[in-house]
Design a protein around this motif. Structure first.
Motif: not given
Length: 157
Positions: A51-70
């Protein structure tokens, strides 16, 4: 396990929650990758982290980052976890722990006097060239996502 920081990230292909194959290679030369390993869907720490990654996903996307959980959980478990918490990123299925072993996060753990093998909560920040530029092992959930975001912001300056 030696540190991966400064080395090429081990390449892999895993199924996501929809059964689609996701390869690390598909993001190389395009994006930063925040690859996080977590023990189990729908457990308190893992839910907080997701949920912390979810809440920050826009900030990561603005920095050209993709989040992947495993995690070792199966597709249906991932799907339920994503739907329940509105997670806007893929969760990858590593049921045989092959990728967790490649990244050195499949470890002997101790809990309440019992020993067992499991995922050591860890995050790897991989740059567009495929190099691990930062790794966090034995992650404490509180403040971790903010820390990862700060490191990425510094790299992008």
């Amino acid at each position: 396990m030696e540190k991966l920081e400064g080395l090429q990230a081990p390449l892999f292909s895993l199924s996501n929650e929809k059964g689609e194959v996701v390869s690390l290679e598909q993001f190389i030369d395009k994006k930063y990758i925040v690859l996080y390993f977590y023990p189990k869907d729908s457990t308190p720490g893992c839910t907080t982290e997701a949920c912390d990654f979810r809440d920050a996903v826009k900030d990561f996307e603005e920095l050209d980052a993709v989040i992947l959980g495993v995690s070792p959980d199966h597709e249906a478990s991932h799907q339920k976890f994503i739907e329940k918490h509105g997670l806007p990123f893929s969760l990858l299925v590593d049921e045989d722990h092959a990728v967790a072993k490649q990244y050195g996060v499949w470890k002997l753990k101790k809990n309440f006097g019992k020993e067992y093998m499991g995922i050591e909560r860890s995050t790897f920040l991989i740059d567009p060239s495929g190099t691990v530029v930062k790794e966090w092992r034995k992650v404490r959930v509180k403040g971790h996502v903010e820390n990862a975001l700060t490191v990425l912001q510094e790299l992008k300056k």
